[in-house]
Scaffold this motif. Structure first.
Motif, PDB file in Angstrom:
ATOM      1  N   ARG A  17       0.812  -1.218   0.000  1.00 18.07           N
ATOM      2  CA  ARG A  17       0.000   0.000   0.000  1.00 18.07           C
ATOM      3  C   ARG A  17       0.846   1.269   0.000  1.00 18.07           C
ATOM      4  N   GLY A  18       2.152   1.116  -0.115  1.00 20.15           N
ATOM      5  CA  GLY A  18       3.024   2.281  -0.254  1.00 20.15           C
ATOM      6  C   GLY A  18       3.662   2.797   1.015  1.00 20.15           C
ATOM      7  N   LEU A  19       3.691   1.977   2.077  1.00 24.01           N
ATOM      8  CA  LEU A  19       4.243   2.433   3.338  1.00 24.01           C
ATOM      9  C   LEU A  19       5.678   2.925   3.194  1.00 24.01           C
ATOM     10  N   TYR A  20       6.505   2.188   2.486  1.00 24.64           N
ATOM     11  CA  TYR A  20       7.925   2.543   2.430  1.00 24.64           C
ATOM     12  C   TYR A  20       8.195   3.753   1.547  1.00 24.64           C
ATOM     13  N   ASP A  21       7.367   3.978   0.551  1.00 24.12           N
ATOM     14  CA  ASP A  21       7.473   5.226  -0.211  1.00 24.12           C
ATOM     15  C   ASP A  21       7.178   6.409   0.695  1.00 24.12           C
ATOM     16  N   TRP A  22       6.170   6.244   1.545  1.00 26.04           N
ATOM     17  CA  TRP A  22       5.805   7.296   2.487  1.00 26.04           C
ATOM     18  C   TRP A  22       6.902   7.508   3.515  1.00 26.04           C
ATOM     19  N   LYS A 238      -3.409  11.176   7.802  1.00 25.14           N
ATOM     20  CA  LYS A 238      -4.700  10.699   7.314  1.00 25.14           C
ATOM     21  C   LYS A 238      -4.809  10.597   5.794  1.00 25.14           C
ATOM     22  N   THR A 239      -3.817  11.069   5.079  1.00 24.08           N
ATOM     23  CA  THR A 239      -3.966  11.173   3.621  1.00 24.08           C
ATOM     24  C   THR A 239      -3.947   9.825   2.929  1.00 24.08           C
ATOM     25  N   ARG A 240      -2.988   8.980   3.302  1.00 18.33           N
ATOM     26  CA  ARG A 240      -2.897   7.644   2.704  1.00 18.33           C
ATOM     27  C   ARG A 240      -3.155   6.604   3.784  1.00 18.33           C
ATOM     28  N   LYS A 241      -3.720   5.472   3.376  1.00 20.57           N
ATOM     29  CA  LYS A 241      -4.105   4.440   4.335  1.00 20.57           C
ATOM     30  C   LYS A 241      -3.233   3.202   4.132  1.00 20.57           C
ATOM     31  N   PHE A 242      -2.569   2.779   5.192  1.00 22.40           N
ATOM     32  CA  PHE A 242      -1.688   1.617   5.137  1.00 22.40           C
ATOM     33  C   PHE A 242      -2.249   0.422   5.904  1.00 22.40           C
ATOM     34  N   SER A 243      -3.208   0.673   6.809  1.00 22.82           N
ATOM     35  CA  SER A 243      -3.813  -0.387   7.613  1.00 22.82           C
ATOM     36  C   SER A 243      -5.100   0.170   8.211  1.00 22.82           C
ATOM     37  N   SER A 244      -5.640  -0.521   9.213  1.00 24.66           N
ATOM     38  CA  SER A 244      -6.819   0.006   9.911  1.00 24.66           C
ATOM     39  C   SER A 244      -6.434   1.051  10.951  1.00 24.66           C
TER      40      SER A 244
END
Length: 257
Positions: A17-22, A238-244
């Motif tokens: 979901r893009g965590l590492y890019d973030w 809050k912009t991108r969602k990586f989990s709940s």
């Protein structure tokens, strides 16, 4: 110093979901992750070892269950796995700590009791033992930052529609009381609340999807009271969602660990 904490609901999924890019965009000094749901040998891929960070993992020894991680730009003097509890529950991939000269930073995944797999009795014993440990370490001349998913919300402003959730695990009366003791008697402060005292800020959604159903704030950075005046900024991303869960971001006026 920027410290980020996030419960990822599985590190492979969060990476997709893009965590590492973030992470690359955040310029954080310390990143604490919980519920990575992976064994350490499953994290050999370069994506799980971002450039510029020392990477440390503590898995549960069971596939797809628990696990915590810490990324640090600074090499720690020591690593601590678990909390030394006689029950052994803390060794199920629930706690990892990095120690520096004056600071200790931990990544915590508390037992939730949200499902039949984890009982209230186990959770109560875990936090009783944790309270005893906190009493001991208050005598040490160290500053502590405990980052994590505490599986408990502190006050009514930390739970959406709190009146309907008072019988739910995570917001039971004895759990609220434990958080009261943490922040009012044991010498710790809620870093996020120091910067954002308003209600309506939530970090986790039991529905499994951010923004769907009632929101809870179960993720926090509990800090030694000596660090209270060091908190410069705090936010839930809050912009991108990586989990709940949402990432908890706190900036501290700390230059030298």
């Amino acid at each position: 110093m920027r410290v980020i904490s996030l419960c990822v609901d599985g590190l492979h999924q969060a990476a997709q979901r893009g965590l590492y890019d973030w992470i690359d965009e955040q310029d954080a000094d310390i990143i604490c992750l919980q519920d990575i749901r992976a064994l350490e040998y499953e994290l050999d891929d370069a994506i799980f070892h971002p450039e510029g960070y020392f990477a440390y993992f503590f898995d549960s020894g069971i596939k797809h269950y628990n696990g915590v991680a810490i990324y640090s730009r600074h090499q720690p003097k020591a690593l601590i796995y678990g909390l030394g509890f006689s029950s052994g529950v803390d060794m199920e991939g629930r706690y990892l700590q990095v120690d520096f000269e004056r600071y200790s930073i931990g990544s915590l995944l508390a037992p939730s009791a949200f499902s039949a797999a984890e009982s209230q009795e186990v959770k109560i014993k875990f936090f009783d033992d944790f309270q005893a440990l906190l009493h001991k370490i208050t005598r040490k001349r160290r500053h502590y930052i405990f980052c994590g998913n505490w599986a408990m919300a502190h006050t009514k402003k930390d739970v959406e529609n709190w009146q309907q959730n008072t019988s739910q695990p995570g917001f039971l009366a004895h759990e609220q009381q434990w958080m009261d003791q943490l922040f009012r008697q044991l010498g710790y402060a809620d870093a996020f609340r120091l910067a954002v005292p308003e209600a309506g800020e939530y970090s986790w959604w039991p529905s499994g999807n951010v923004g769907e159903g009632d929101g809870w704030r179960t993720d926090c950075q509990a800090i030694s009271d000596s660090l209270s005046k060091k908190v410069e900024y705090a936010a839930l991303y809050k912009t991108r969602k990586f989990s709940s869960h949402l990432p908890v971001i706190v900036d501290y006026d700390i230059d030298d660990l």
